[in-house]
Design a protein around this motif. Sequence first.
Motif, PDB file in Angstrom:
ATOM      1  N   LEU A   6    -112.933 -38.237   3.023  1.00 17.80           N
ATOM      2  CA  LEU A   6    -113.550 -37.198   2.623  1.00 17.80           C
ATOM      3  C   LEU A   6    -113.952 -36.278   3.553  1.00 17.80           C
ATOM      4  N   LEU A   7    -114.648 -36.960   4.521  1.00 16.97           N
ATOM      5  CA  LEU A   7    -115.310 -36.382   5.619  1.00 16.97           C
ATOM      6  C   LEU A   7    -114.063 -36.098   6.572  1.00 16.97           C
ATOM      7  N   LEU A   8    -113.054 -36.557   6.885  1.00 17.10           N
ATOM      8  CA  LEU A   8    -111.985 -36.299   7.806  1.00 17.10           C
ATOM      9  C   LEU A   8    -110.926 -35.087   7.064  1.00 17.10           C
ATOM     10  N   THR A   9    -111.126 -35.001   5.944  1.00 14.04           N
ATOM     11  CA  THR A   9    -110.316 -34.004   5.227  1.00 14.04           C
ATOM     12  C   THR A   9    -110.987 -32.634   5.398  1.00 14.04           C
ATOM     13  N   LYS A  10    -112.313 -32.688   5.649  1.00 14.26           N
ATOM     14  CA  LYS A  10    -113.011 -31.688   5.906  1.00 14.26           C
ATOM     15  C   LYS A  10    -112.438 -30.835   7.259  1.00 14.26           C
TER      16      LYS A  10
END
Lengths: 305, 237
Positions: free
Chosen positions: B85-89
């Motif tokens: 979730l963090l890296l798809t931000k």
Amino acid sequence: MDIQIEGLTKYYGPQKAVDSISFAVKTGEILGFLGPNGAGKTTTMKMITQYLSLDDGDIRLGGQSVKETNLKRYIGYLPEHNPLYQEMPVYDYLAYCAALQDVPKDRINDRVREMIRVCGLNVEKHKNIGELSKGFRQRVGLAQAMIHDPEILILDEPTTGLDPNQIVEIRDLIKHLGKEKTVILSTHILPEVEATCDRILIINRGKIVADGTATTLRSQAQGNNLTRTRLKGTDTDSAFKALQSLPLVKKVRIENRDQQRFVIESNGEASEAIFALCVQQGWILLELTPLETKLEDIFRDLTMN
Amino acid sequence: MEKVWIIAKRELNSFFDSLVAYLILVAFLGFTGFFTWLQGSDVFFRKQADLLAFFETAKWTLFFFIPALTMRMLAEEKKTGTIELLLTKDVSDREVVLGKYLGCLLLVIIALLFTIPYYVTVSRLGNMDHGATISGYLGLVLLSSAYIGIGLFASSVTNNQIVAFILALIIGICFQFIFDMLSGGTTGFIGELLNTLSINTHFDSIKRGVLDSKDLIYFFSISAIGIFFAELAIKNR
């Protein structure tokens, strides 16, 4: 913003998880992504969100390739198991996501409140995410995906773990959003696809096996009509023979011998001929129902081999 | 850079939310206070107005505490899947690792700021070398930076926090003891190299007030290499 996917391929070791698939999704379209577990749905979605790199092929969002430009900010993503920071309060988490997604500082509070309202999180907004029920957590997941008002929404099984009322709410929300955004959602719940999606894409073993609306898939899958009929005033065997010899009829199956119930497979509409046959023979026609091929059957046909 | 700061703030907040920060602060001040003022070669035993006793204790305390802070930073995100979730931000892998590095370094700096009363007290006791003391504090920050780099790398290669903790300690022990011990028994280029790799060679001179660019480069390099490999490890998904 439209999505164009060309020859997309991903390997996990020697195994091809996604095997050069191509499709396009138009702006304002909701695409239902179906397939058995391990078919490559999640992998494809992870590549669109740029979490995984592409081994071959290209993904273009609004004409720009993800290989050349960073397009993450146009995408809102809800991953499969909805991973969230358990120890963070809902409000803070959404504010954090908004900041990471370049929502301007003075708009962050407005956006978070808006999302809390839209997703019905008002009662729970100050609780830690870990204390929420599964349904509310799913809403937080949706809220974080939409926080920056993205043009593309990628939702991996958005309604798992929700109760029937919540499912209807979330579906309505997705439908409402889908009017102006481009949405790809994956699911195992087939009626959900019919209820929410404009188009269905079925993949199996990394390849697209069907692409179209629910109606076109039905006609493609069978190419013929199914009719159930129940007769009276004749014996089963002679009725069977007479039905079999009708024009257009391909196959007759006896569904219930005692009740003289048959299922007739035909090229095109056979009801008229069946009716005429009954009139001619003086049989009583108790039932004459066109059968719709269920989406489940189409799905099973395409993905079982 | 702004994203790095946003992530660092969240990391720092999560230390305080989960009580880890309070635990670490209390334990850090407890240990360093005990050995600076009460026990062993403390200030009164040495009869010198300096903070060498504190620097030495702080070095060991940080040696154990920093891996405990960094072990969950990437390993837990990988295990629970929040990293996805963090890296798809709209952030890069590097910004994520740097944010976590900065968040942890800030907590260490906060812990060090709480020891300013030690500094004030000792400076009242005698004629203190202020330059050397400030240099010693800088040394602790640099040392922590290197440990955090190592810890983040250890946390990035596994999704098990215990493995990350032990791996960070093992790498730390290499820099702390092993290179030192081996360099004693070898001569020539290898002996020189091992001596250069040892943390104590560099930390000892800084804590006495000798600020050499070689030492600065040494600590920056370890931090940078740790961060670089951590980034590489999360890129490989």
